[in-house]
Design an enzyme around this catalytic site. Structure first.
Site, PDB file in Angstrom:
ATOM      1  N   LYS A  24      77.082  52.211  11.408  1.00  0.00           N
ATOM      2  CA  LYS A  24      78.166  51.422  10.800  1.00  0.00           C
ATOM      3  C   LYS A  24      77.702  50.749   9.510  1.00  0.00           C
ATOM      4  CE  LYS A  24      79.188  46.988  12.365  1.00  0.00           C
ATOM      5  NZ  LYS A  24      79.353  46.078  11.238  1.00  0.00           N
ATOM      6  N   ASN A  25      76.563  50.074   9.570  1.00  0.00           N
ATOM      7  CA  ASN A  25      76.137  49.286   8.415  1.00  0.00           C
ATOM      8  C   ASN A  25      75.614  50.139   7.262  1.00  0.00           C
ATOM      9  OD1 ASN A  25      76.938  47.069   9.789  1.00  0.00           O
ATOM     10  ND2 ASN A  25      74.891  46.247  10.197  1.00  0.00           N
TER      11      ASN A  25
ATOM     12  N   CYS B 252      84.096  33.365   9.430  1.00  0.00           N
ATOM     13  CA  CYS B 252      84.288  34.403  10.426  1.00  0.00           C
ATOM     14  C   CYS B 252      83.532  34.044  11.678  1.00  0.00           C
ATOM     15  CB  CYS B 252      83.879  35.763   9.899  1.00  0.00           C
ATOM     16  SG  CYS B 252      82.245  36.245  10.322  1.00  0.00           S
TER      17      CYS B 252
ATOM     18  N   ARG C  60      79.094  32.127   6.655  1.00  0.00           N
ATOM     19  CA  ARG C  60      78.748  33.361   5.937  1.00  0.00           C
ATOM     20  C   ARG C  60      79.180  33.316   4.472  1.00  0.00           C
ATOM     21  NH1 ARG C  60      79.551  38.510   9.929  1.00  0.00           N
ATOM     22  NH2 ARG C  60      77.912  39.402   8.686  1.00  0.00           N
TER      23      ARG C  60
ATOM     24  N   ASP D 158      71.285  41.379  14.949  1.00  0.00           N
ATOM     25  CA  ASP D 158      72.322  42.167  15.629  1.00  0.00           C
ATOM     26  C   ASP D 158      71.910  42.613  17.033  1.00  0.00           C
ATOM     27  OD1 ASP D 158      73.989  41.898  13.501  1.00  0.00           O
ATOM     28  OD2 ASP D 158      73.782  43.935  12.745  1.00  0.00           O
TER      29      ASP D 158
ATOM     30  N   ARG E  61      84.812  47.517  16.963  1.00  0.00           N
ATOM     31  CA  ARG E  61      84.453  47.498  15.542  1.00  0.00           C
ATOM     32  C   ARG E  61      83.131  48.233  15.292  1.00  0.00           C
ATOM     33  NH1 ARG E  61      83.649  42.039  13.156  1.00  0.00           N
ATOM     34  NH2 ARG E  61      82.767  43.493  11.674  1.00  0.00           N
TER      35      ARG E  61
HETATM   36  C1  UD1 Z   1      74.716  42.490   7.311  1.00  0.00           C
HETATM   37  C2  UD1 Z   1      75.210  43.341   8.452  1.00  0.00           C
HETATM   38  C3  UD1 Z   1      75.230  42.523   9.752  1.00  0.00           C
HETATM   39  C4  UD1 Z   1      73.849  41.912   9.995  1.00  0.00           C
HETATM   40  C5  UD1 Z   1      73.353  41.159   8.763  1.00  0.00           C
HETATM   41  C6  UD1 Z   1      71.912  40.674   8.922  1.00  0.00           C
HETATM   42  C7  UD1 Z   1      76.717  44.900   7.386  1.00  0.00           C
HETATM   43  C8  UD1 Z   1      78.110  45.377   7.207  1.00  0.00           C
HETATM   44  N1  UD1 Z   1      76.548  43.804   8.144  1.00  0.00           N
HETATM   45  O1  UD1 Z   1      75.646  41.406   7.170  1.00  0.00           O
HETATM   46  O2  UD1 Z   1      75.576  43.400  10.818  1.00  0.00           O
HETATM   47  O3  UD1 Z   1      73.945  40.998  11.074  1.00  0.00           O
HETATM   48  O4  UD1 Z   1      73.408  42.016   7.615  1.00  0.00           O
HETATM   49  O5  UD1 Z   1      71.075  41.726   9.210  1.00  0.00           O
HETATM   50  O6  UD1 Z   1      75.781  45.520   6.899  1.00  0.00           O
HETATM   51  N2  UD1 Z   1      74.050  34.416   3.031  1.00  0.00           N
HETATM   52  C9  UD1 Z   1      74.234  33.400   2.137  1.00  0.00           C
HETATM   53  N3  UD1 Z   1      74.806  33.688   0.930  1.00  0.00           N
HETATM   54  C10 UD1 Z   1      75.189  34.953   0.597  1.00  0.00           C
HETATM   55  C11 UD1 Z   1      74.975  35.984   1.517  1.00  0.00           C
HETATM   56  C12 UD1 Z   1      74.408  35.695   2.736  1.00  0.00           C
HETATM   57  O7  UD1 Z   1      73.913  32.242   2.414  1.00  0.00           O
HETATM   58  O8  UD1 Z   1      75.686  35.150  -0.526  1.00  0.00           O
HETATM   59  C13 UD1 Z   1      73.478  34.108   4.353  1.00  0.00           C
HETATM   60  C14 UD1 Z   1      74.482  34.379   5.492  1.00  0.00           C
HETATM   61  O9  UD1 Z   1      75.340  33.293   5.679  1.00  0.00           O
HETATM   62  C15 UD1 Z   1      73.587  34.612   6.659  1.00  0.00           C
HETATM   63  C16 UD1 Z   1      72.366  35.303   6.017  1.00  0.00           C
HETATM   64  O10 UD1 Z   1      72.427  35.000   4.632  1.00  0.00           O
HETATM   65  O11 UD1 Z   1      73.190  33.404   7.240  1.00  0.00           O
HETATM   66  C17 UD1 Z   1      72.314  36.804   6.225  1.00  0.00           C
HETATM   67  O12 UD1 Z   1      73.431  37.393   5.675  1.00  0.00           O
HETATM   68  P1  UD1 Z   1      73.419  38.867   5.070  1.00  0.00           P
HETATM   69  O13 UD1 Z   1      72.066  39.457   5.120  1.00  0.00           O
HETATM   70  O14 UD1 Z   1      74.117  38.821   3.765  1.00  0.00           O
HETATM   71  O15 UD1 Z   1      74.327  39.633   6.128  1.00  0.00           O
HETATM   72  P2  UD1 Z   1      75.612  40.500   5.851  1.00  0.00           P
HETATM   73  O16 UD1 Z   1      75.414  41.375   4.668  1.00  0.00           O
HETATM   74  O17 UD1 Z   1      76.815  39.621   5.919  1.00  0.00           O
END
Ligand code: UD1
Length: 419
Positions: free
Chosen positions: A22-23, A116, A121, A305, A399
């Site tokens: 998925k990711n 969410c 996030r 995850d 999902r």
């Molecule tokens: C992706 C994965 C999700 C997985 C996560 C961490 C997809 C579609 N989803 O989510 O399944 O759990 O990686 O491995 O690939 N953060 C900030 N600012 C930002 C972006 C992120 O503070 O601009 C924080 C988030 O709130 C969170 C952490 O960074 O606490 C990790 O987020 P991130 O690595 O961005 O995860 P996703 O890309 O949302």
């Protein structure tokens, strides 16, 4: 909304083949917008998140067909730089279209994804990075409106190795002028798969899987045909299902090196693990051992995850484990439901650290799934519990898993899906 009805106590055993990640597929489906041509992607999981991204692509004006697990996208006629709000609100990761739509059209309007199920996030790192590439971004009325006559390569140091921010910046940089260097980039295997996909489409990207990713902008991309990597989280979930039922399982079509952060922890619980080129075998011990400290961390650390599924497993181990969630502040909604099933879990005041003391047997109960991986964890707990468990709100599990009940039935679970 559907529910899973599980009669616990069956020892799982057998073999399963793992489908595409998925990711990995979601950012690839965003990347195709950059290609004024045809992209063919094989091994795409038939899950609701994939169907949602297909709707976004169609709304942008791309021609999309899904046959079996192959998606063919013709983005030649794409002509809409507005990503419909209803889809972005339903799927937070659709923010990934920010970089690709901006890269293709020089402008994008996308709704703010909002909070969410895993907490706030934020997307500050996405916006900061894309601004550094020269985009002018305005946040107004719940929308993000970005435009750039020409994006220009830049040096971007991420404050945290965010998966989504790394991908968004990579996408925006592919057609930008000059060189972009992302340091402290996310190192997840899905980022490497995305780099391979972009390069197969004619982009110049290197370094994925390490701290620094370098993207040299190109003028055009070309037609591409690509096969998505296997889903390491689905694989980890199924291995944990076998472990929690005292069973054994052979997984085919997996990348053992991607799974290492998970299998090394399963080995700590006493599971026997054997790996071959594209296979992993697990045999559970008679009695599971606790893990002194299970701490989630960006790759190559233990993946967030898989935290809920491992917590379900540790609820049945002999002794005390400490589970520390460091990535998502609200990824603990499964705890109250596991407690309903008789688990002994204490969430400390920091809201991130849990003390899990194994119990002899979990008890079947009616529980509610509140997020994707938490839902998977409740299903695993139900497999090990005495009596009947009903997991409601299947929509979250759908999902990310293709017919989880069917796969678990193949290896001996007594589980059915009720609409
Ligand atoms: C992706 C994965 C999700 C997985 C996560 C961490 C997809 C579609 N989803 O989510 O399944 O759990 O990686 O491995 O690939 N953060 C900030 N600012 C930002 C972006 C992120 O503070 O601009 C924080 C988030 O709130 C969170 C952490 O960074 O606490 C990790 O987020 P991130 O690595 O961005 O995860 P996703 O890309 O949302």
């Amino acid at each position: 909304m559907g529910e899973y009805h599980i009669k616990g106590g069956q020892r799982l055993s057998g073999q399963l083949s793992i489908y595409g990640a998925k990711n990995a597929v979601l950012p690839m489906l965003a990347a195709v917008v950059l290609n004024k041509g045809i992209s063919v992607i094989h091994n795409c999981p038939r899950i609701s998140d994939t169907f949602m991204v297909i709707k976004i692509l169609k709304a942008i004006g791309a021609d999309v067909k899904m046959e079996g697990t192959t998606i063919t996208i013709d983005s030649t006629g794409a002509d809409n730089y507005e990503v419909p709000e209803k889809y972005v609100r339903e799927m937070r990761s659709s923010i990934i279209f920010l970089g690709s739509v901006l890269g293709r059209f020089g402008q994008v309007k996308i709704s703010y994804p909002g909070g969410c199920e895993l907490g706030a996030r934020p997307i500050d790192l996405h916006l900061k990075g894309i601004r550094q590439l020269g985009a002018n971004i305005v946040e107004e009325g719940g929308f993000i409106v970005a435009e750039a006559a020409k994006l220009k390569g830049a040096r971007i140091d991420l404050d945290f190795p965010s998966v989504g921010a790394t991908e968004n910046i990579m996408l925006a940089a592919v057609l930008a002028e000059g060189r972009t260097i992302i340091s402290n980039a996310a190192k997840e295997p899905e980022i490497v798969d995305m780099q391979n996909f972009l390069c197969a489409m004619g982009a110049k990207v290197s370094g994925a899987g390490k701290d620094t990713i370098v993207i040299d902008g190109v003028k055009n991309l070309h037609d591409v045909e690509y096969t998505v990597m296997p889903d390491r989280i689905v694989a980890g979930t199924y291995l944990t299902a076998a472990a929690i039922t005292g069973g054994e399982l052979l997984l085919t079509n997996v990348s053992p090196s991607h799974l290492h952060p998970i299998t090394s922890k399963l080995a700590e619980t006493g599971c026997e693990i054997k790996t071959e080129k594209t296979r992993v075998y697990l045999k559970a011990p008679k009695e599971l051992k606790p893990i002194e400290r299970l701490r989630t961390h960006p790759h190559p650390g233990f993946p967030t995850d898989m935290q809920p599924q491992l917590m379900a497993l540790l609820s049945t181990a002999k002794g005390m484990s400490i589970v520390e969630e460091t990535v998502f502040e609200s990824r603990n909604k499964h705890i109250s439901e596991l407690i309903r099933m008789g688990a002994n879990i204490v969430l400390l005041q920091d809201g991130m650290t849990s003390v899990v003391t194994g119990v002899k047997k979990l008890q079947g109960a009616n529980v509610i799934c509140r997020d994707l991986r938490g839902g998977a964890a409740l299903i695993l707990a139900g497999l090990a519990a005495e009596g009947k468990t009903v997991v409601t709100n299947s929509v979250f599990v759908e999902r990310g898993y293709v017919d989880i009940e069917e796969d678990l039935r193949i290896i001996g679970a007594d589980i059915c899906y009720v609409k």
